[in-house]
Design a protein around this motif. Structure first.
Motif, mmCIF file in Angstrom:
data_model
loop_
_atom_site.group_PDB
_atom_site.id
_atom_site.type_symbol
_atom_site.label_atom_id
_atom_site.label_comp_id
_atom_site.label_asym_id
_atom_site.label_seq_id
_atom_site.Cartn_x
_atom_site.Cartn_y
_atom_site.Cartn_z
ATOM 1 N N ALA A 33 10.911 -17.497 -5.588
ATOM 2 C CA ALA A 33 11.500 -17.841 -4.277
ATOM 3 C C ALA A 33 11.455 -16.641 -3.332
ATOM 4 N N VAL A 34 11.742 -15.462 -3.879
ATOM 5 C CA VAL A 34 11.720 -14.233 -3.066
ATOM 6 C C VAL A 34 10.299 -13.950 -2.573
ATOM 7 N N ASP A 35 9.331 -14.012 -3.510
ATOM 8 C CA ASP A 35 7.930 -13.726 -3.139
ATOM 9 C C ASP A 35 7.405 -14.721 -2.116
ATOM 10 N N LYS A 36 7.798 -15.964 -2.275
ATOM 11 C CA LYS A 36 7.357 -17.020 -1.343
ATOM 12 C C LYS A 36 7.898 -16.743 0.059
ATOM 13 N N THR A 37 9.173 -16.379 0.137
ATOM 14 C CA THR A 37 9.799 -16.072 1.437
ATOM 15 C C THR A 37 9.123 -14.874 2.090
ATOM 16 N N LEU A 38 8.895 -13.830 1.308
ATOM 17 C CA LEU A 38 8.273 -12.612 1.857
ATOM 18 C C LEU A 38 6.844 -12.901 2.328
ATOM 19 N N SER A 39 6.119 -13.706 1.552
ATOM 20 C CA SER A 39 4.743 -14.071 1.949
ATOM 21 C C SER A 39 4.739 -14.837 3.267
ATOM 22 N N ARG A 40 5.704 -15.725 3.424
ATOM 23 C CA ARG A 40 5.798 -16.501 4.679
ATOM 24 C C ARG A 40 6.090 -15.581 5.856
ATOM 25 N N LEU A 41 6.976 -14.611 5.649
ATOM 26 C CA LEU A 41 7.329 -13.672 6.720
ATOM 27 C C LEU A 41 6.129 -12.790 7.092
ATOM 28 N N VAL A 42 5.285 -12.500 6.090
ATOM 29 C CA VAL A 42 4.051 -11.736 6.362
ATOM 30 C C VAL A 42 3.109 -12.588 7.219
ATOM 31 N N GLU A 43 2.968 -13.860 6.843
ATOM 32 C CA GLU A 43 2.099 -14.782 7.606
ATOM 33 C C GLU A 43 2.574 -14.931 9.051
ATOM 34 N N GLN A 44 3.896 -14.938 9.227
ATOM 35 C CA GLN A 44 4.467 -15.076 10.581
ATOM 36 C C GLN A 44 4.351 -13.791 11.399
ATOM 37 N N GLY A 45 4.057 -12.681 10.708
ATOM 38 C CA GLY A 45 3.958 -11.397 11.422
ATOM 39 C C GLY A 45 5.271 -10.644 11.505
ATOM 40 N N SER A 46 6.339 -11.209 10.873
ATOM 41 C CA SER A 46 7.642 -10.523 10.884
ATOM 42 C C SER A 46 7.642 -9.330 9.934
ATOM 43 N N LEU A 47 6.803 -9.429 8.896
ATOM 44 C CA LEU A 47 6.684 -8.355 7.914
ATOM 45 C C LEU A 47 5.223 -7.976 7.749
ATOM 46 N N GLN A 48 5.015 -6.752 7.257
ATOM 47 C CA GLN A 48 3.661 -6.307 6.936
ATOM 48 C C GLN A 48 3.663 -5.869 5.478
ATOM 49 N N ARG A 49 2.655 -6.302 4.720
ATOM 50 C CA ARG A 49 2.540 -5.864 3.317
ATOM 51 C C ARG A 49 1.718 -4.584 3.303
ATOM 52 N N VAL A 50 2.312 -3.476 2.839
ATOM 53 C CA VAL A 50 1.591 -2.194 2.873
ATOM 54 C C VAL A 50 1.004 -1.822 1.514
ATOM 55 N N ALA A 51 1.554 -2.411 0.453
ATOM 56 C CA ALA A 51 1.038 -2.213 -0.901
ATOM 57 C C ALA A 51 1.556 -3.383 -1.723
ATOM 58 N N ARG A 52 1.080 -3.496 -2.946
ATOM 59 C CA ARG A 52 1.515 -4.622 -3.777
ATOM 60 C C ARG A 52 3.029 -4.560 -3.977
ATOM 61 N N GLY A 53 3.734 -5.594 -3.513
ATOM 62 C CA GLY A 53 5.181 -5.656 -3.672
ATOM 63 C C GLY A 53 5.964 -4.765 -2.716
ATOM 64 N N VAL A 54 5.254 -4.113 -1.774
ATOM 65 C CA VAL A 54 5.926 -3.226 -0.807
ATOM 66 C C VAL A 54 5.689 -3.737 0.611
ATOM 67 N N PHE A 55 6.766 -3.836 1.364
ATOM 68 C CA PHE A 55 6.702 -4.413 2.705
ATOM 69 C C PHE A 55 7.364 -3.490 3.718
#
Length: 201
Positions: A33-55
């Motif tokens: 559930a956590v990973d899914k939420t974070l992935s969605r926020l990355v897709e929306q541009g609210s978050l950026q993934r800078v490394a595996r598991g790091v945002f």
């Protein structure tokens, strides 16, 4: 509050440009559930993934656009997440003290964890395992950086002048911390010579 809302609420409190890992939110829901939420926020541009598991919450600069967090900060966050101790590699430490002009092509860190490569943005970073606690002393602090530089330069290249230049790059307290570190006999001897030269100088 749903898992997604709880995560978003917490993320809003994290400063822009400050890296964090997904494990920060695991008390709010399952990893999936956590990973899914974070992935969605990355897709929306609210978050950026800078490394595996790091945002990171994107930080904008009007000059360069998106500002990536400092590589060493990301490495520290990953290490903390894995319960590892990390130290800047001696080649980079020597460069920071202006004892060497060589620029390592790949950022390298000593770690108490396993040797591996991680990708941060477009950059490859190498983590090298060391079982030596002496090499990980004062990790993340300037006395530790100085020790790392001295180990790297080695017995043949470290002399009183090198110690003097390191002293110039540290505060009085930092240098005292360095002097009280656990070090091999050859290193202790150079510090003894340095103190003797000051006494006579």
């Amino acid at each position: 509050m749903s898992v997604k809302e709880s995560i978003q609420h917490l993320i809003e409190k994290i400063p822009q440009g400050e890296p964090f890992t997904n494990s920060r939110f695991l008390r709010l829901g399952s990893r999936a559930a956590v990973d899914k939420t974070l992935s969605r926020l990355v897709e929306q541009g609210s978050l950026q993934r800078v490394a595996r598991g790091v945002f990171v919450r994107p930080k904008q600069s009007r000059f360069v656009g998106n500002v990536m967090p400092d590589v060493s900060r990301v490495v520290q966050v990953i290490a903390k997440d894995h319960g590892e101790t990390i130290q800047v590699h001696g080649a980079e430490a020597a460069r920071r003290f202006k004892l060497s002009s060589q620029m390592p092509t790949t950022p390298v860190y000593y770690t108490s964890g396993p040797t591996r490569e991680i990708r941060i943005g477009n950059l490859k970073v190498k983590l090298m395992h060391t079982g030596s606690q002496r090499k990980l002393q004062h990790a993340g602090k300037r006395p530790g950086l100085a020790l790392s530089a001295l180990w790297y330069l080695g017995k043949e290249n470290v002399n009183v002048e090198i110690v003097r230049r390191i002293r110039d790059g540290l505060s009085k307290e930092e240098f005292e911390t360095l002097q009280s570190s656990r070090m091999p006999a050859w290193m202790s001897e150079i510090f003894r010579q340095y103190e003797a030269s000051r006494a006579h100088g």
